[in-house]
Scaffold this motif. Structure first.
Motif, PDB file in Angstrom:
ATOM      1  N   ILE A  66      20.013  23.253  21.490  1.00  0.00           N
ATOM      2  CA  ILE A  66      19.803  23.822  22.421  1.00  0.00           C
ATOM      3  C   ILE A  66      20.436  23.445  23.518  1.00  0.00           C
ATOM      4  O   ILE A  66      21.267  22.942  23.733  1.00  0.00           O
ATOM      5  CB  ILE A  66      18.219  22.592  22.464  1.00  0.00           C
ATOM      6  N   LEU A  67      20.258  25.099  23.879  1.00  0.00           N
ATOM      7  CA  LEU A  67      21.738  25.271  25.018  1.00  0.00           C
ATOM      8  C   LEU A  67      20.884  25.015  26.620  1.00  0.00           C
ATOM      9  O   LEU A  67      19.808  25.519  26.890  1.00  0.00           O
ATOM     10  CB  LEU A  67      22.100  26.461  24.746  1.00  0.00           C
ATOM     11  N   GLY A  99      16.913  35.256  29.030  1.00  0.00           N
ATOM     12  CA  GLY A  99      16.025  34.817  29.509  1.00  0.00           C
ATOM     13  C   GLY A  99      16.389  34.106  30.614  1.00  0.00           C
ATOM     14  O   GLY A  99      15.293  33.413  31.033  1.00  0.00           O
ATOM     15  N   THR A 100      18.022  34.090  30.818  1.00  0.00           N
ATOM     16  CA  THR A 100      18.788  32.860  31.471  1.00  0.00           C
ATOM     17  C   THR A 100      18.433  33.586  32.883  1.00  0.00           C
ATOM     18  O   THR A 100      19.336  32.985  34.035  1.00  0.00           O
ATOM     19  CB  THR A 100      19.340  32.260  31.503  1.00  0.00           C
ATOM     20  N   SER A 110      31.203  21.210  27.675  1.00  0.00           N
ATOM     21  CA  SER A 110      32.340  21.860  29.002  1.00  0.00           C
ATOM     22  C   SER A 110      33.738  21.105  28.159  1.00  0.00           C
ATOM     23  O   SER A 110      34.697  22.104  28.673  1.00  0.00           O
ATOM     24  CB  SER A 110      31.483  20.552  29.708  1.00  0.00           C
ATOM     25  N   ASP A 111      33.552  20.159  27.399  1.00  0.00           N
ATOM     26  CA  ASP A 111      34.828  19.260  26.622  1.00  0.00           C
ATOM     27  C   ASP A 111      35.416  20.377  26.272  1.00  0.00           C
ATOM     28  O   ASP A 111      36.928  20.763  25.825  1.00  0.00           O
ATOM     29  CB  ASP A 111      34.341  17.901  25.941  1.00  0.00           C
ATOM     30  N   ALA A 112      34.765  21.223  25.467  1.00  0.00           N
ATOM     31  CA  ALA A 112      34.878  22.042  24.214  1.00  0.00           C
ATOM     32  C   ALA A 112      35.676  23.234  24.693  1.00  0.00           C
ATOM     33  O   ALA A 112      36.964  23.757  24.196  1.00  0.00           O
ATOM     34  CB  ALA A 112      34.240  22.767  23.674  1.00  0.00           C
ATOM     35  N   ILE A 138      25.392  27.707  28.272  1.00  0.00           N
ATOM     36  CA  ILE A 138      24.881  29.524  28.116  1.00  0.00           C
ATOM     37  C   ILE A 138      26.415  30.462  28.868  1.00  0.00           C
ATOM     38  O   ILE A 138      27.308  31.054  27.637  1.00  0.00           O
ATOM     39  CB  ILE A 138      23.655  30.141  28.734  1.00  0.00           C
ATOM     40  N   GLU A 139      26.516  29.561  30.246  1.00  0.00           N
ATOM     41  CA  GLU A 139      27.275  30.279  31.107  1.00  0.00           C
ATOM     42  C   GLU A 139      29.236  30.171  30.458  1.00  0.00           C
ATOM     43  O   GLU A 139      29.753  31.104  29.696  1.00  0.00           O
ATOM     44  CB  GLU A 139      27.570  30.315  32.440  1.00  0.00           C
ATOM     45  N   ILE A 140      29.239  29.145  29.525  1.00  0.00           N
ATOM     46  CA  ILE A 140      30.396  28.414  28.945  1.00  0.00           C
ATOM     47  C   ILE A 140      30.790  28.971  27.460  1.00  0.00           C
ATOM     48  O   ILE A 140      31.648  29.389  27.052  1.00  0.00           O
ATOM     49  CB  ILE A 140      30.811  27.038  28.745  1.00  0.00           C
TER      50      ILE A 140
END
Length: 164
Positions: free
Chosen positions: A122-123, A162-163, A86-88, A128-130
């Motif tokens: 581990i995401l 998978g998501t 999120s910060d990235a 994953i969306e970001i």
């Protein structure tokens, strides 16, 4: 100039401090993290990990824009470390010229639906969306603990199945 932007849930530790600063001849490390900026004990602890010839600076996310823009313009070699994706993403919004992000350690072990990319990364679904948004902007996301390791590019083509 900003040489590397790193996502690492431990922020700064000996391995990062020594290997990455040596590899890129880093002059300054920026830790962008709201909690650390306001925690003197954390600052002291993180300062113990930095090499003697490297300056360590702390910023809140909302207050880092000018420092980052200055880092783009001057000759200092800068490493920027954030704790999460999120910060990235927010840093990429400030500096859209960032085309590569190194992912060191990102361990969300408490999320039962998290996707394990390797033992260090581990995401969660929101990560994953970001990552997908960053990659859509042309940002390369590579996993490496130290510069000598072969980079592992984050590939979400299989993960997205998978998501759902």
């Amino acid at each position: 100039m900003i040489k590397v932007l790193r996502v690492d849930d431990r922020l700064l530790h000996g391995q990062v401090a020594q290997s990455w600063t040596s590899f890129y001849h880093i002059d300054k490390i920026f830790i962008i993290n709201d909690e650390v900026e306001n925690d003197e004990f954390s600052k002291v602890t993180l300062n113990l990990a930095k090499p003697k010839n490297v300056e360590l600076l702390f910023y809140e996310l909302a207050a880092c824009r000018d420092a980052l823009l200055d880092a783009l313009e001057n000759d200092d070699r800068v490493m920027v470390i954030v704790e999460n994706f999120s910060d990235a993403w927010q840093l990429h919004e400030i500096l859209p010229t960032i085309h590569s992000i190194n992912v060191g350690g990102y361990r969300n072990k408490s999320d039962k639906e998290a996707i394990v990319l390797n033992r260090f990364v581990i995401l969660r679904k929101e990560d994953i969306e970001i990552c997908q948004r960053l990659m859509n902007k042309g940002v390369k996301l590579e996993i490496r603990q130290i510069p000598a390791e072969k980079e592992q590019l984050i590939d979400l083509s299989e993960v997205r199945h998978g998501t759902g």
